[in-house]
Design a protein around this motif. Structure first.
Motif, mmCIF file in Angstrom:
data_model
loop_
_atom_site.group_PDB
_atom_site.id
_atom_site.type_symbol
_atom_site.label_atom_id
_atom_site.label_comp_id
_atom_site.label_asym_id
_atom_site.label_seq_id
_atom_site.Cartn_x
_atom_site.Cartn_y
_atom_site.Cartn_z
ATOM 1 N N ASP A 1 0.663 -1.372 0.034
ATOM 2 C CA ASP A 1 0.185 -0.207 0.172
ATOM 3 C C ASP A 1 0.551 0.804 -0.165
ATOM 4 N N GLU A 2 2.294 1.390 0.656
ATOM 5 C CA GLU A 2 2.734 2.640 0.851
ATOM 6 C C GLU A 2 3.352 2.633 -0.772
ATOM 7 N N VAL A 3 4.379 1.449 -1.234
ATOM 8 C CA VAL A 3 4.428 1.578 -2.969
ATOM 9 C C VAL A 3 3.737 2.363 -3.674
ATOM 10 N N LEU A 4 2.318 1.523 -3.636
ATOM 11 C CA LEU A 4 1.235 2.031 -4.401
ATOM 12 C C LEU A 4 1.044 4.000 -4.628
ATOM 13 N N SER A 5 1.035 4.240 -3.014
ATOM 14 C CA SER A 5 0.498 5.322 -2.847
ATOM 15 C C SER A 5 1.677 6.299 -2.852
ATOM 16 N N GLU A 6 2.746 5.839 -3.317
ATOM 17 C CA GLU A 6 4.131 6.482 -3.890
ATOM 18 C C GLU A 6 3.705 6.483 -5.686
ATOM 19 N N LEU A 7 3.159 5.550 -5.944
ATOM 20 C CA LEU A 7 3.486 5.464 -7.191
ATOM 21 C C LEU A 7 1.705 6.549 -7.311
ATOM 22 N N ARG B 1 5.117 11.038 -12.284
ATOM 23 C CA ARG B 1 6.936 10.471 -12.743
ATOM 24 C C ARG B 1 7.964 10.158 -12.059
ATOM 25 N N ARG B 2 7.102 9.405 -11.375
ATOM 26 C CA ARG B 2 8.477 8.395 -9.995
ATOM 27 C C ARG B 2 8.543 6.738 -11.318
ATOM 28 N N GLN B 3 9.982 6.653 -11.450
ATOM 29 C CA GLN B 3 10.235 5.095 -11.772
ATOM 30 C C GLN B 3 10.601 4.109 -10.736
ATOM 31 N N MET B 4 9.706 3.550 -10.737
ATOM 32 C CA MET B 4 10.213 2.064 -9.961
ATOM 33 C C MET B 4 10.207 0.841 -10.418
ATOM 34 N N ILE B 5 11.110 0.092 -9.951
ATOM 35 C CA ILE B 5 11.524 -1.380 -10.014
ATOM 36 C C ILE B 5 11.282 -1.774 -8.676
ATOM 37 N N LEU B 6 9.711 -2.686 -8.752
ATOM 38 C CA LEU B 6 9.449 -3.407 -7.586
ATOM 39 C C LEU B 6 9.886 -4.957 -7.396
ATOM 40 N N ASN C 1 -8.459 -5.079 -3.965
ATOM 41 C CA ASN C 1 -8.447 -4.270 -4.891
ATOM 42 C C ASN C 1 -6.737 -3.085 -4.518
ATOM 43 N N HIS C 2 -5.770 -3.953 -3.312
ATOM 44 C CA HIS C 2 -4.076 -3.832 -4.269
ATOM 45 C C HIS C 2 -3.454 -4.087 -5.148
ATOM 46 N N LEU C 3 -4.399 -5.705 -5.746
ATOM 47 C CA LEU C 3 -4.004 -5.961 -7.229
ATOM 48 C C LEU C 3 -4.222 -5.259 -8.360
ATOM 49 N N LEU C 4 -5.479 -4.755 -7.941
ATOM 50 C CA LEU C 4 -5.716 -3.737 -9.720
ATOM 51 C C LEU C 4 -5.142 -2.558 -9.017
ATOM 52 N N ARG C 5 -4.567 -1.613 -8.222
ATOM 53 C CA ARG C 5 -4.149 -0.233 -8.050
ATOM 54 C C ARG C 5 -2.401 -0.721 -8.650
#
Length: 220
Positions: A89-95, A100-105, A117-121
């Motif tokens: 949830d924290e990661v998705l909220s950042e995105l 413009r945030r780039q990320m490899i998760l 809900n989290h998987l849809l996000r």
């Protein structure tokens, strides 16, 4: 659907533990993206309980959770999943707050249990790449769990039979766990990449992303 070679670059790697998610997240981070490891966030959220028992690191988390037949396993499995949901949830909220945030998760093998809900996000914000193991590779994952376990959420798949040792139950039930997860990974992912396709020593981040892009084109 996200484009794996668009800007900003956002790629989430999913799959069973041991399929190379951490390796490739670090290699993809060489493109200049931030690499986030969900294991680190989970461990941080569990730190108080881990330190109380003298545990540390991902292997410490596995030891803290215990074997799936231990009396404390169900409670600790729930605590682990709650920490994983909070981390995701924290990661998705950042995105979501910074387009413009780039990320490899680098997700965990249990990301599929974090809720619809989290998987849809996650699907909306990142290109999800499933690193798929072959049948022979899956057998190696089972053997590795028996000798050097990492945290695994069994979610009821550990079903002992009378007279079985816990190790015998794991050896019998783990393939069923993998099979059930395989379906969930495939449904969640935008792209599936066989682990065997990623073994070339010369394969770099650009080649990885080109592989993902080509497979995504094939799926259209």
């Amino acid at each position: 659907m996200a484009d794996p070679i668009s800007s900003p670059l956002r790629v989430a790697l999913i799959g069973m533990s041991g399929t190379g998610k951490t390796f490739w997240s670090k290699r993809l981070a060489q493109t200049g993206c931030t690499a986030i490891c969900c294991d680190d966030g989970i461990e941080q959220r569990l730190r108080a309980g881990l330190e109380a028992g003298g545990y540390a690191g991902i292997k410490g988390v596995a030891s803290w959770m215990g074997w799936p037949d231990s009396p404390t396993y169900a409670q600790r499995e729930a605590e682990y999943l709650a920490a994983e949901i909070a981390t995701l949830d924290e990661v998705l909220s950042e995105l979501e707050s910074d387009p413009r945030r780039q990320m490899i998760l680098d997700t965990t093998g249990s990301v599929i249990y974090t809720g619809g809900n989290h998987l849809l996000r996650l699907r909306r914000r990142m290109t999800i790449v499933y690193l798929a193991a072959s049948a022979a590779e899956e057998q190696l994952l089972i053997e590795r769990y028996l000798t050097d376990p990492k945290p695994v959420l069994w979610r009821g798949a550990f079903q002992p039979k009378q007279g079985e040792t816990p190790r015998e139950t794991v050896a019998r039930c783990y393939p069923a766990l993998i099979a059930a997860r395989r379906q969930s990974y495939e449904a969640l992912a935008h792209v599936t990449v066989p682990v065997a396709d990623l073994r070339a020593a010369t394969l770099d981040a650009a080649a990885f992303l080109a592989n993902v892009s080509a497979r995504q084109e094939q799926n259209k």
